[in-house]
Design a protein around this motif. Structure first.
Motif, PDB file in Angstrom:
ATOM      1  N   ILE A  49       1.401 -34.132 -24.815  1.00 20.73           N
ATOM      2  CA  ILE A  49       2.795 -34.112 -25.265  1.00 20.73           C
ATOM      3  C   ILE A  49       2.866 -33.617 -26.705  1.00 20.73           C
ATOM      4  CG2 ILE A  49       4.821 -35.537 -25.748  1.00 20.73           C
ATOM      5  CD1 ILE A  49       3.878 -37.440 -23.537  1.00 20.73           C
ATOM      6  N   ASN A  50       1.981 -34.145 -27.541  1.00 19.16           N
ATOM      7  CA  ASN A  50       1.962 -33.756 -28.953  1.00 19.16           C
ATOM      8  C   ASN A  50       1.594 -32.285 -29.133  1.00 19.16           C
ATOM      9  OD1 ASN A  50       2.634 -36.366 -29.733  1.00 19.16           O
ATOM     10  ND2 ASN A  50       0.503 -37.002 -29.989  1.00 19.16           N
ATOM     11  N   ILE A  51       0.604 -31.825 -28.365  1.00 22.82           N
ATOM     12  CA  ILE A  51       0.184 -30.415 -28.466  1.00 22.82           C
ATOM     13  C   ILE A  51       1.332 -29.490 -28.067  1.00 22.82           C
ATOM     14  CG2 ILE A  51      -1.315 -28.669 -27.426  1.00 22.82           C
ATOM     15  CD1 ILE A  51      -3.487 -30.857 -27.255  1.00 22.82           C
ATOM     16  N   VAL A  59       6.170 -28.196 -35.071  1.00 23.33           N
ATOM     17  CA  VAL A  59       6.557 -29.389 -35.830  1.00 23.33           C
ATOM     18  C   VAL A  59       5.427 -30.409 -35.823  1.00 23.33           C
ATOM     19  CG1 VAL A  59       9.017 -29.121 -35.326  1.00 23.33           C
ATOM     20  CG2 VAL A  59       7.566 -30.422 -33.751  1.00 23.33           C
ATOM     21  N   ASP A  60       5.532 -31.366 -36.727  1.00 26.48           N
ATOM     22  CA  ASP A  60       4.669 -32.535 -36.686  1.00 26.48           C
ATOM     23  C   ASP A  60       5.187 -33.447 -35.578  1.00 26.48           C
ATOM     24  OD1 ASP A  60       2.929 -34.774 -37.541  1.00 26.48           O
ATOM     25  OD2 ASP A  60       4.826 -35.633 -38.213  1.00 26.48           O
ATOM     26  N   TYR A  64       8.773 -35.477 -35.395  1.00 25.21           N
ATOM     27  CA  TYR A  64       9.714 -34.836 -34.473  1.00 25.21           C
ATOM     28  C   TYR A  64      10.258 -35.824 -33.456  1.00 25.21           C
ATOM     29  CZ  TYR A  64      11.213 -31.810 -30.593  1.00 25.21           C
ATOM     30  OH  TYR A  64      11.920 -31.204 -29.574  1.00 25.21           O
ATOM     31  N   PHE A  65       9.371 -36.602 -32.850  1.00 28.66           N
ATOM     32  CA  PHE A  65       9.806 -37.515 -31.794  1.00 28.66           C
ATOM     33  C   PHE A  65      10.590 -38.706 -32.336  1.00 28.66           C
ATOM     34  CE2 PHE A  65       6.096 -35.652 -29.361  1.00 28.66           C
ATOM     35  CZ  PHE A  65       6.899 -34.966 -28.471  1.00 28.66           C
TER      36      PHE A  65
END
Length: 398
Positions: A49-51, A59-60, A64-65
Motif C-alpha cells: 500500500i505504501n509503495i 508522497v510520504d 498522506y494517509f
C-alpha cells in the motif's frame, strides 16, 4: 413484511468495543487504524500500500494517509490501475497492483474485526428485538454486529440466515452447515462480510478470478474457535469474540495443487525482527470475501453469489409494506444500489411506506421524492442517530 436497509450509520452506532473506538468513515480510516493496537503489529501488512502511494502520488505514505484522504478514492485508484494493466495484458504489473489491493481488503476487515470485538451492540439488540421472522434485512456493511444481535434474540444462525448455504462453517474446525426447517429472518449482505472467506484471487487473461480450489460462488463462513486455527505462517491472534478474528483468518482444510505444467513456489524470506507465529500453518490461506468500496466493484468474481443476493433484495423491495433505512445514504460508490431500488419500484403497483433514520436525512428523502417518485406523505423522516437511546420500537411500529 418490512425491509430494513442498514448503512454505515448503523455500524457507527456501536460504542461498546473493547478498543474504545467506533467504526471508521471513508475520510478517517487511517486515523481510526492508528488508534488500534494492530497498527503497531508487524503481522499487519502495509508495505505494498505504501509503495503504491509513493510511486503513484510521490508522497510520504504515513503523512498522506493521515491527511484526511478518502480511502474509497484511494482503493478505487488501485482498482482502476489494475483494470488498465489487465486490459493491456501486462501480467507483471497486474500482479504488482493486486498486492496493495489485497492488503487493503485485509486492512479493512482487520479494522472492523478489532472494533466489533466486544459485547453485543445494544442498538442492534433493540433493533433485532423488534424484527419479525418474515422481515428481511439488507446491509451494505461488512461488520457482524447485526448477526450477533439476531443470534441472541431470534433463531438466526449462519447456517441458513444469509440467503445461501455456506460451503463450510468454522466452529473450532471446518464443519458442514446444519439443516433446519425453522423460518428465520434473512440477512442479505450485499457487499460481503468480514466473516465470509474465500481463496486469494488469481490472474486469468484480462481479469482476476478465484483459482480452481473452490467454486467462484463458494462462501466459507467463520464463526468461532476455541483453539488456535491454522493460518498464514501460523500467525493466529487470540482474544476475539464470536464472528471476529485477528488479522489472518483460518486456512481452508485442503491442499493446493498447481495446474498442469505449473508449480507452486513458496518464498519464506527470513525476518528476524518479526515475531514468529506458533499456530499451525497447514491448509490454503484465505482472504475476507468483501466487495471493497471501489467505483468498479467486481461482483462477478464470485459467480452468482452477489447476483442472487441482490435479486433477493430486489424481490423484498417489490413486496415490502415498509422500507426502513437506518444510516444508509446512498454513497457515491454505490451506484448499483440506486438502480436496484429504481428497477424494483418500477415493478410495484403500490408504494411502500418509507422510513428514514439518519442525522442528515434531507438528501435521502429528496432522492426518494425526485428520483424514485415518492410524495412527502409516503416518507417518514427521523432526524436522529441510530443509538441505544433512540426509540427504535416506536419508529418501527408507528
Amino acid at each position: 413484511m418490512k425491509l430494513f436497509i442498514l448503512g454505515a450509520g448503523a455500524s457507527k452506532a456501536y460504542e461498546q468495543s473493547k478498543t474504545g473506538v467506533r467504526m471508521p468513515i471513508a475520510c478517517d480510516f487511517f486515523d481510526t487504524f492508528d488508534k488500534l493496537e494492530i497498527s503497531s503489529s508487524l503481522w499487519v501488512l502495509q508495505g505494498h500500500i505504501n509503495i503504491y502511494a509513493m510511486e503513484k502520488f510521490g508522497v510520504d505514505p504515513y503523512t498522506y494517509f493521515r491527511s484526511g484522504i478518502d480511502i474509497e478514492d484511494f482503493h478505487s485508484s488501485i482498482e482502476a490501475d489494475l483494470q488498465d494493466a489487465l486490459a493491456k495484458g501486462d501480467e507483471s504489473e497486474s500482479m504488482i497492483l493486486q498486492m496493495p489491493y489485497n492488503e487493503l481488503v485485509y486492512l479493512f476487515a482487520s479494522v472492523i474485526n478489532e472494533i466489533q470485538n466486544g459485547p453485543t451492540s445494544k442498538p442492534h439488540l433493540k433493533l433485532a428485538e423488534n424484527i419479525e421472522h418474515d422481515d428481511v434485512i439488507a446491509t451494505f456493511n461488512w461488520d457482524t454486529l447485526i448477526e450477533k444481535a439476531l443470534e441472541e434474540t431470534k433463531s438466526w444462525t449462519t447456517d441458513n440466515g444469509y440467503g445461501f448455504e455456506p460451503k463450510s462453517i468454522y466452529r473450532d474446525g471446518w464443519t458442514d452447515p446444519l439443516s433446519s426447517d425453522l423460518k428465520t429472518t434473512q440477512l442479505y449482505k450485499l457487499h460481503g462480510s468480514t466473516n465470509w472467506l474465500t481463496v486469494h484471487p488469481s490472474l486469468l487473461g484480462d481479469s482476476t478470478t478465484l483459482n480452481k480450489l473452490v467454486a467462484s460462488s463458494d462462501v466459507y463462513v467463520y464463526e468461532s474457535t476455541e483453539q488456535p486455527y491454522p493460518c498464514h505462517r501460523g500467525r493466529f491472534m487470540d482474544g476475539y469474540e464470536r464472528l471476529s478474528y485477528g488479522y489472518y483468518p483460518a486456512n481452508l482444510d485442503m491442499v493446493a495443487h498447481a495446474p498442469d505444467g505449473q508449480a507452486i513456489v513458496y518464498v519464506n524470506q527470513p525476518k528476524p525482527h518479526v515475531q514468529k507465529g506458533t499456530a499451525p500453518s497447514h491448509g490454503v490461506p484465505t482472504i475476507p470475501l468483501i466487495i471493497p468500496p471501489v467505483k468498479e466493484k467486481k461482483y462477478d468474481q464470485y459467480g452468482n453469489l452477489f447476483d442472487s443476493l441482490w435479486e433477493k433484495t430486489a424481490q423484498a423491495i417489490e413486496i415490502a409494506d415498509e422500507i426502513i433505512l437506518i444510516g444508509y445514504s446512498f454513497p457515491k460508490t454505490d451506484i448499483k444500489s440506486t438502480k436496484l431500488f429504481l428497477d424494483a419500484f418500477m415493478k410495484r403497483t403500490s408504494k411502500p411506506k418509507i422510513k428514514i433514520l439518519d442525522p442528515k436525512p434531507e438528501l435521502i428523502a429528496d432522492k426518494f421524492k425526485y428520483e424514485f417518485g415518492f410524495l412527502d406523505t409516503d416518507i417518514c423522516v427521523y432526524k436522529d442517530y441510530f443509538s441505544e437511546s433512540f426509540d427504535i420500537e416506536t419508529m418501527i411500529k408507528s
